[in-house]
Design an enzyme around this catalytic site. Sequence first.
Site, PDB file in Angstrom:
ATOM      1  N   HIS A  17     -38.461  -8.867   1.429  1.00 15.77           N
ATOM      2  CA  HIS A  17     -39.383  -8.619   0.308  1.00 15.77           C
ATOM      3  C   HIS A  17     -40.795  -9.075   0.679  1.00 15.77           C
ATOM      4  O   HIS A  17     -41.775  -8.374   0.440  1.00 15.77           O
ATOM      5  CB  HIS A  17     -38.960  -9.433  -0.926  1.00 15.77           C
ATOM      6  N   LYS A  41     -26.833  -6.343 -14.191  1.00 12.83           N
ATOM      7  CA  LYS A  41     -26.546  -7.117 -12.988  1.00 12.83           C
ATOM      8  C   LYS A  41     -26.552  -8.599 -13.333  1.00 12.83           C
ATOM      9  O   LYS A  41     -27.515  -9.082 -13.955  1.00 12.83           O
ATOM     10  CB  LYS A  41     -27.689  -6.854 -11.994  1.00 12.83           C
ATOM     11  N   ARG A  90     -35.401   0.116   3.522  1.00 12.24           N
ATOM     12  CA  ARG A  90     -34.800  -0.521   4.701  1.00 12.24           C
ATOM     13  C   ARG A  90     -34.124   0.491   5.603  1.00 12.24           C
ATOM     14  O   ARG A  90     -34.142   0.373   6.817  1.00 12.24           O
ATOM     15  CB  ARG A  90     -33.742  -1.553   4.255  1.00 12.24           C
ATOM     16  N   SER A 127     -30.770  -9.566  -0.742  1.00  8.38           N
ATOM     17  CA  SER A 127     -30.514 -10.798  -1.510  1.00  8.38           C
ATOM     18  C   SER A 127     -29.009 -11.013  -1.647  1.00  8.38           C
ATOM     19  O   SER A 127     -28.538 -12.155  -1.590  1.00  8.38           O
ATOM     20  CB  SER A 127     -31.140 -10.693  -2.900  1.00  8.38           C
TER      21      SER A 127
HETATM   22  O1  PNS Z   1     -34.285  -5.493  -6.393  1.00 10.19           O
HETATM   23  P1  PNS Z   1     -33.593  -4.315  -7.050  1.00 10.19           P
HETATM   24  O2  PNS Z   1     -32.443  -4.776  -7.918  1.00 10.19           O
HETATM   25  O3  PNS Z   1     -33.204  -3.253  -6.071  1.00 10.19           O
HETATM   26  O4  PNS Z   1     -34.710  -3.671  -8.012  1.00 10.19           O
HETATM   27  C1  PNS Z   1     -34.435  -2.532  -8.789  1.00 10.19           C
HETATM   28  C2  PNS Z   1     -35.431  -2.465  -9.953  1.00 10.19           C
HETATM   29  C3  PNS Z   1     -35.362  -3.740 -10.789  1.00 10.19           C
HETATM   30  C4  PNS Z   1     -36.847  -2.324  -9.406  1.00 10.19           C
HETATM   31  C5  PNS Z   1     -35.080  -1.216 -10.796  1.00 10.19           C
HETATM   32  O5  PNS Z   1     -33.743  -1.273 -11.180  1.00 10.19           O
HETATM   33  C6  PNS Z   1     -35.969  -1.087 -12.033  1.00 10.19           C
HETATM   34  O6  PNS Z   1     -37.081  -0.609 -11.935  1.00 10.19           O
HETATM   35  N1  PNS Z   1     -35.454  -1.561 -13.195  1.00 10.19           N
HETATM   36  C7  PNS Z   1     -36.164  -1.536 -14.447  1.00 10.19           C
HETATM   37  C8  PNS Z   1     -35.617  -0.446 -15.389  1.00 10.19           C
HETATM   38  C9  PNS Z   1     -36.154   0.898 -14.954  1.00 10.19           C
HETATM   39  O7  PNS Z   1     -37.333   1.180 -15.092  1.00 10.19           O
HETATM   40  N2  PNS Z   1     -35.265   1.716 -14.356  1.00 10.19           N
HETATM   41  C10 PNS Z   1     -35.606   2.975 -13.729  1.00 10.19           C
HETATM   42  C11 PNS Z   1     -35.227   4.143 -14.581  1.00 10.19           C
HETATM   43  S1  PNS Z   1     -35.609   5.638 -13.693  1.00 10.19           S
END
Ligand code: PNS
Length: 161
Positions: A17, A41, A90, A127
């Site tokens: 990150h 999650k 990645r 993570s």
């Molecule tokens: O670190 P991660 O868990 O891969 O991050 C994913 C994250 C949190 C960036 C993604 O799930 C997100 O943007 N969540 C917020 C809800 C949202 O906007 N979802 C997308 C709908 S298209």
Amino acid sequence: MMRVVCPGSFDPITYGHLDVIERASEQFDEVVVAVLVNRTKGSLFTVEERMEMIRETVKEFANVKVDSWSGLLIDYCKERKIRAIVKGLRAVSDFDYELQMGQMNRQLSGVETLFMATRPEYSFLSSSLVKELATYGGDVSTYVPAPVHASLLERMSGGKS
Ligand code: PNS
């Protein structure tokens, strides 16, 4: 002024990150690292703990801010007048889902998603793997910044949650 957001769960932040955040900070005027609350999650660290670890980790970058948000990322972008999301990729395995999300976010809001290829040395890092390794007493010190390592050791030894 170009402000972007680097969103994620950051449970906890890793060197993978950090690589993306640091390189984004060299390209844009301001980078907001946003800890998104994921309702589906479970997490090892609270949002505040995650934010504190990120703050410690990015403190040397003057144009990087830390924030949190519970809800849709595009609503966060709208509220903060952020026009672009920066995401690290990645491997090809990340691409399918990230592309879907990027396309949906753009269609819903016009907010662009910019993908940044992570350094190859971090292409396997996540993570989840760090947490699994730490759970079984593995050495994660080369994968996470020092404050995160300390927090993981504390948490694994039964420290506060
Ligand atoms: O670190 P991660 O868990 O891969 O991050 C994913 C994250 C949190 C960036 C993604 O799930 C997100 O943007 N969540 C917020 C809800 C949202 O906007 N979802 C997308 C709908 S298209």
